[in-house]
Design a protein around this motif. Structure first.
Motif, PDB file in Angstrom:
ATOM      1  N   MET A 177     -39.667  36.398  57.902  1.00  0.00           N
ATOM      2  CA  MET A 177     -38.558  35.451  57.746  1.00  0.00           C
ATOM      3  C   MET A 177     -38.584  34.856  56.341  1.00  0.00           C
ATOM      4  O   MET A 177     -39.635  34.527  55.807  1.00  0.00           O
ATOM      5  N   LEU A 178     -37.391  34.737  55.737  1.00  0.00           N
ATOM      6  CA  LEU A 178     -37.292  34.110  54.443  1.00  0.00           C
ATOM      7  C   LEU A 178     -37.523  32.605  54.580  1.00  0.00           C
ATOM      8  O   LEU A 178     -37.193  32.000  55.582  1.00  0.00           O
ATOM      9  N   ALA A 179     -38.101  32.007  53.519  1.00  0.00           N
ATOM     10  CA  ALA A 179     -38.313  30.568  53.509  1.00  0.00           C
ATOM     11  C   ALA A 179     -36.956  29.872  53.525  1.00  0.00           C
ATOM     12  O   ALA A 179     -35.984  30.378  52.960  1.00  0.00           O
ATOM     13  N   PRO A 180     -36.857  28.694  54.149  1.00  0.00           N
ATOM     14  CA  PRO A 180     -35.558  28.014  54.230  1.00  0.00           C
ATOM     15  C   PRO A 180     -34.977  27.689  52.858  1.00  0.00           C
ATOM     16  O   PRO A 180     -33.758  27.749  52.672  1.00  0.00           O
ATOM     17  N   GLU A 181     -35.852  27.377  51.878  1.00  0.00           N
ATOM     18  CA  GLU A 181     -35.325  27.073  50.549  1.00  0.00           C
ATOM     19  C   GLU A 181     -34.736  28.315  49.885  1.00  0.00           C
ATOM     20  O   GLU A 181     -33.794  28.221  49.091  1.00  0.00           O
ATOM     21  N   THR A 182     -35.269  29.500  50.238  1.00  0.00           N
ATOM     22  CA  THR A 182     -34.709  30.744  49.715  1.00  0.00           C
ATOM     23  C   THR A 182     -33.335  31.008  50.319  1.00  0.00           C
ATOM     24  O   THR A 182     -32.393  31.396  49.622  1.00  0.00           O
ATOM     25  N   LEU A 183     -33.212  30.791  51.617  1.00  0.00           N
ATOM     26  CA  LEU A 183     -31.910  30.948  52.274  1.00  0.00           C
ATOM     27  C   LEU A 183     -30.896  29.953  51.716  1.00  0.00           C
ATOM     28  O   LEU A 183     -29.739  30.306  51.459  1.00  0.00           O
ATOM     29  N   HIS A 184     -31.342  28.721  51.518  1.00  0.00           N
ATOM     30  CA  HIS A 184     -30.440  27.694  50.994  1.00  0.00           C
ATOM     31  C   HIS A 184     -29.997  28.034  49.577  1.00  0.00           C
ATOM     32  O   HIS A 184     -28.840  27.764  49.189  1.00  0.00           O
ATOM     33  N   ALA A 185     -30.897  28.638  48.797  1.00  0.00           N
ATOM     34  CA  ALA A 185     -30.590  28.979  47.406  1.00  0.00           C
ATOM     35  C   ALA A 185     -29.499  30.039  47.291  1.00  0.00           C
ATOM     36  O   ALA A 185     -28.901  30.193  46.211  1.00  0.00           O
TER      37      ALA A 185
END
Length: 291
Positions: free
Chosen positions: A1-9
């Motif tokens: 799973m991608l880190a949430p900050e990566t998804l948000h970015a």
């Protein structure tokens, strides 16, 4: 799973939701029941009273026997997503994400999963001035509407009063309710809402958002805190207060979890620093028990 900050970015909520959810879609187990859907399953002997439109006339002509074509249809349910948009959801973690940012990712990913499983998805944004409600729809066009509402949502003010929230509990309709919040409340207003929703709709899944810097109290030295909802100012030495704060915070978390479970809610704590897999796993697990 991608880190949430990566998804948000990515700055693209539909793409982030798809990225977060697709790993789950590959392994999902869809619950099925026999019906009159489009996917053929098997034959069974004709019985008086069966719908003759489902009779296989070609097979009857070849075999002189009468069979009904059965098919499989996917089971589905109504998923009601609730977002706490009070001001405390503007709290920012050390990874740069606010609780609201994380909640958007969680709810968008759940909506993607639910829609792809044929569920009707509704979204309610709970704000002090009123409830923004997207009625349930079981169609792909619901997702852009839902993403748009989430992207436009800003957090502010106190959690809405019972009078404002009354329309949410006015109609009895079975649903899986998912409530995403940091559970900061003044006088058990969230507890009252969820208890009423449980009575009129059934299962309630509570996802409690906690920022990592709230848990570790990663602040240093003399610092000024402002309550995001009341504006109250507090000055203290973070290093001196860390141990007492952490003890009090852990006691509050335990009491909050115990109270939620005592009321029969399915409670899970989420850190805004963690990937979304726990939230999606709990959603799919709870969805499976509803079918």
């Amino acid at each position: 799973m991608l880190a949430p900050e990566t998804l948000h970015a990515l700055r693209n909520l539909p793409l982030a939701a798809k990225q977060a959810a697709e790993g789950f879609l590959a392994g999902q187990h869809r619950s099925r029941r026999r019906g009159t859907g489009l996917e053929f399953s098997q034959y069974r002997p004709y019985q008086p009273g069966d719908d003759l439109r489902r009779l296989d006339w070609r097979l009857a002509a070849r075999s002189d026997r009468y069979y009904i074509r059965e098919s499989e249809v996917e089971t589905s349910l109504l998923v009601h997503l609730l977002l706490d948009a009070s001001a405390s959801m503007n709290h920012r973690d050390d990874n740069g994400l606010t609780k609201l940012d994380y909640a958007r990712l969680v709810l968008a990913s759940m909506a993607y999963l639910a829609t792809n499983q044929g569920d009707a998805v509704a979204l309610s944004i709970l704000r002090p001035e009123g409830v923004q409600h997207l009625p349930p729809r079981a169609e792909s066009r619901q997702l852009p509407r839902l993403y748009n509402l989430l992207e436009k949502t800003e957090a502010g003010g106190l959690f809405p009063t019972s009078a404002i929230l009354a329309p949410l509990t006015a109609r009895r309709q079975r649903a899986l309710t998912v409530f995403v919040s940091d559970l900061y409340e003044e006088e058990a207003e969230m507890e009252r809402l969820l208890t009423r929703l449980q009575a009129v709709a059934g299962e309630v899944l509570v996802l409690h958002l906690v920022a990592q810097n709230e848990v570790t109290f990663s602040y240093r030295g003399s610092i000024t805190f402002e309550d995001l909802e009341t504006g109250q100012i507090l000055q203290l030495d973070a290093d001196q207060q860390r141990a007492a704060y952490q003890q009090n915070h852990q006691e509050w978390l335990r009491a909050t979890a115990q109270s939620a479970r005592r009321h029969g809610f399915d409670y899970h704590q989420l850190s805004t620093a963690d990937p979304l897999d726990q939230a999606l796993r709990e959603f799919l697990r709870r969805r499976e028990t509803q079918l």
